[in-house]
Design an enzyme around this catalytic site. Structure first.
Site: not given
Ligand code: 5GP
Ligand code: ZN
Length: 148
Positions: A65, A127, A134-135
């Protein structure tokens, strides 16, 4: 609307029409193609956006992440574009569970024997910010309950 905007929208309209009529793509297939080419995590799988890869096989991809909230914070994603758990179908059941097994494998490799947490965030209340399933694999520190 500026001249450039009108040109771009005409190009998109004509391109879409020619995909459907000349290439004989069904509109639904074209829509899936457009969504996938615009998806951050599909781009990460394709390698057009860089990531720190942790694991890959024919079904799943895992990477660090970008904003870790624990010493281990890895995202495990199916290669198939699925928007989220709420959009998954029975046909996706194996993939959804498979991501959990990949998480357990990574946790074993990282010797997270004291425990770890796996999380699928679903929708705005949880959130979710990226709409490719994604997990989250979180570990390496004490987790709290209830989660924030
Ligand atoms: P969500 O909030 O949708 O459950 O998780 C999305 C996750 O993707 C977040 O923890 C965020 O830090 C990560 N994320 C967002 N954009 C990117 C990116 O461009 N590269 C990586 N490696 N992680 C990302
Ligand atoms: Zn995607």
């Amino acid at each position: 609307m500026s001249l450039a905007m009108i040109s771009i929208s005409r190009f998109a309209r004509d391109f879409g029409k020619s995909c459907v009529s000349e290439l004989r793509l069904r509109p639904a297939v074209l829509l899936i193609f457009i969504v996938m080419t615009d998806c951050l995590f599909c781009k990460i799988i394709a390698g057009s956006i860089p990531s720190k890869k942790v694991y890959e096989d024919e079904k799943a991809f895992a990477f660090e992440d970008i904003k870790p909230v624990a010493p281990t914070h890895v995202l495990i994603i199916p290669k198939k574009h699925i928007v989220g758990i709420d959009q998954a179908t029975e046909a996706d059941a194996e993939l959804v569970g498979y991501c959990q097994l990949v998480a357990a494998k990574i946790a074993r490799e990282r010797k997270l024997e004291h425990g770890f947490r796996t999380v699928y965030n679903v929708g705005p209340d949880a959130g979710q910010t990226v709409f490719h399933l994604h997990l989250h694999l979180l570990g390496g520190r004490q987790m709290h309950w209830p989660p924030g």
